[in-house]
Design an enzyme around this catalytic site. Structure first.
Site, PDB file in Angstrom:
ATOM      1  N   SER A  13       0.826  -1.213   0.000  1.00 23.78           N
ATOM      2  CA  SER A  13       0.000   0.000   0.000  1.00 23.78           C
ATOM      3  C   SER A  13       0.858   1.259   0.000  1.00 23.78           C
ATOM      4  CB  SER A  13      -0.889   0.007   1.245  1.00 23.78           C
ATOM      5  OG  SER A  13      -0.072   0.008   2.401  1.00 23.78           O
ATOM      6  N   CYS A  75       2.423  -7.028   1.762  1.00 18.27           N
ATOM      7  CA  CYS A  75       1.444  -6.301   2.556  1.00 18.27           C
ATOM      8  C   CYS A  75       0.491  -7.330   3.169  1.00 18.27           C
ATOM      9  CB  CYS A  75       0.678  -5.346   1.639  1.00 18.27           C
ATOM     10  SG  CYS A  75      -0.626  -4.419   2.458  1.00 18.27           S
ATOM     11  N   ASN A  76       0.498  -7.418   4.487  1.00 19.61           N
ATOM     12  CA  ASN A  76      -0.379  -8.377   5.175  1.00 19.61           C
ATOM     13  C   ASN A  76      -1.848  -8.044   4.941  1.00 19.61           C
ATOM     14  OD1 ASN A  76       1.516  -9.942   7.384  1.00 19.61           O
ATOM     15  ND2 ASN A  76       2.274  -7.910   6.902  1.00 19.61           N
ATOM     16  N   THR A  77      -2.145  -6.747   4.873  1.00 22.08           N
ATOM     17  CA  THR A  77      -3.527  -6.299   4.739  1.00 22.08           C
ATOM     18  C   THR A  77      -4.089  -6.680   3.367  1.00 22.08           C
ATOM     19  OG1 THR A  77      -2.938  -4.431   6.140  1.00 22.08           O
ATOM     20  CG2 THR A  77      -4.993  -4.241   4.914  1.00 22.08           C
ATOM     21  N   CYS A 185       2.666  -6.193  10.048  1.00 18.27           N
ATOM     22  CA  CYS A 185       2.475  -5.193   9.003  1.00 18.27           C
ATOM     23  C   CYS A 185       3.875  -4.804   8.542  1.00 18.27           C
ATOM     24  CB  CYS A 185       1.745  -3.975   9.579  1.00 18.27           C
ATOM     25  SG  CYS A 185       1.752  -2.542   8.481  1.00 18.27           S
ATOM     26  N   THR A 186       4.084  -4.799   7.235  1.00 24.40           N
ATOM     27  CA  THR A 186       5.447  -4.603   6.736  1.00 24.40           C
ATOM     28  C   THR A 186       5.983  -3.202   7.040  1.00 24.40           C
ATOM     29  OG1 THR A 186       4.482  -4.149   4.553  1.00 24.40           O
ATOM     30  CG2 THR A 186       5.316  -6.374   4.957  1.00 24.40           C
ATOM     31  N   HIS A 187       5.095  -2.237   7.237  1.00 21.21           N
ATOM     32  CA  HIS A 187       5.557  -0.903   7.628  1.00 21.21           C
ATOM     33  C   HIS A 187       6.330  -0.935   8.957  1.00 21.21           C
ATOM     34  CE1 HIS A 187       2.765   0.636   4.603  1.00 21.21           C
ATOM     35  NE2 HIS A 187       3.201   1.863   4.822  1.00 21.21           N
TER      36      HIS A 187
HETATM   37  N1  DGL Z   1       2.020  -2.548   4.931  1.00 23.97           N
HETATM   38  C1  DGL Z   1       0.709  -3.045   5.087  1.00 23.97           C
HETATM   39  C2  DGL Z   1       0.665  -4.389   5.803  1.00 23.97           C
HETATM   40  O1  DGL Z   1       1.624  -5.129   5.823  1.00 23.97           O
HETATM   41  C3  DGL Z   1      -0.401  -2.175   5.611  1.00 23.97           C
HETATM   42  C4  DGL Z   1      -0.364  -0.728   5.696  1.00 23.97           C
HETATM   43  C5  DGL Z   1      -1.692  -0.025   5.423  1.00 23.97           C
HETATM   44  O2  DGL Z   1      -2.582   0.039   6.283  1.00 23.97           O
HETATM   45  O3  DGL Z   1      -1.793   0.476   4.311  1.00 23.97           O
HETATM   46  O4  DGL Z   1      -0.350  -4.752   6.335  1.00 23.97           O
END
Ligand code: DGL
Length: 262
Positions: A13, A75-77, A185-187
């Site tokens: 994302s 991205c997990n989401t 979450c990768t962030h």
């Molecule tokens: N980087 C995303 C993840 O791994 C999510 C960040 C978002 O909410 O956009 O879930």
């Protein structure tokens, strides 16, 4: 010799998937990569499933148009909302991500395991399935952390800003009650060092980035699609959100690669 020198696509994302890309560039130096970060529409974790599906399909289409041989949904989401849909729709190999709960459970010593992730990841069916598979015999605490996504996305990661968020997330848990934190979450990989400092080194932090890259490598090996090149691969970053997010993504990649090499 068999091989496929087309690039590997990475999608997130926003800038979070850069943390996965860093592992990939280090682990698969002869591969080329195209990174697509949908920073224009970030964050995904507070949107509806339908919205995330539509945005993810668009981004994956863009990567397919670049001629990639495989795509990592870093991205997990987006994985939890759309992975089945993506696999039905696209013929390219697609690798998703989920919180590394199994790794945390396997190496767990005592106390609770906290999963820090987006609201969507924590409430979707995929997480329930993961819990049923590996989490039932442990105390698992779900901590939705949407503001932490925004902090990383805008590179607002001063210690003061991050510690104020950590105070909110962890204030209701007694000191020492959490044994490990899963970065779901990768962030959040970009705030790992700050978390270690916040907990004064007393917790273990687990993430799925290395496992994802091992899985990617094995998948390409099985398909005989690893690059046959002996040169260092190229990395192209494309952010939908304009110059600022482009700069942040490139800076994160550069500093991640230098830190790890140094
Ligand atoms: N980087 C995303 C993840 O791994 C999510 C960040 C978002 O909410 O956009 O879930």
């Amino acid at each position: 010799m068999n091989g496929n020198n087309q690039p590997i696509g990475f999608f997130d994302s926003g800038v979070g998937g850069i943390s996965v890309l860093i592992e990939a560039v280090r682990g698969l130096p002869h591969e080329s990569f195209v990174y697509w970060g949908d920073s224009l529409n970030a964050p995904y974790g507070v949107k509806t499933v339908n919205e995330v599906q539509a945005l993810t399909i668009k981004s994956v289409e863009a990567l397919v148009d670049k001629g990639v041989k495989a795509i990592v949904i870093a991205c997990n989401t987006a994985t939890s909302a759309s992975i089945e849909l993506l696999r039905e729709r696209f013929h390219v190999q697609i690798i998703g991500m989920e919180p590394a709960l199994k790794l945390a459970v396997d190496t767990h010593i005592q106390g609770a395991i906290a999963v820090l992730a987006t609201p969507m990841t924590l409430k979707e069916r995929k997480f329930e399935q993961l819990m049923a598979r590996v989490g039932l015999s442990h105390e698992i605490i779900r901590i939705p952390a949407p503001a932490l996504v925004l902090a990383v996305e805008s590179n607002n990661v001063s210690e003061d800003a991050l510690f104020a968020l950590f105070d909110q997330y962890f204030e209701s848990y007694a000191q020492g009650s959490i044994d490990s934190i899963v970065l779901g979450c990768t962030h959040f990989i970009f705030v790992k060092e700050a978390l270690i400092r916040y907990f004064k080194g007393s917790i273990r932090i687990v993430d799925g980035n290395q496992g994802t890259i091992r899985h990617l490598e094995k998948t390409l090996m099985d398909l005989q699609a690893l690059s046959s090149s002996e040169d260092k691969g190229a990395v192209e970053i494309m952010m939908t959100g304009g110059a600022t997010s482009q700069r942040i993504a490139e800076e994160f990649l550069r500093s991640g690669l230098t830190q790890k090499e140094g």
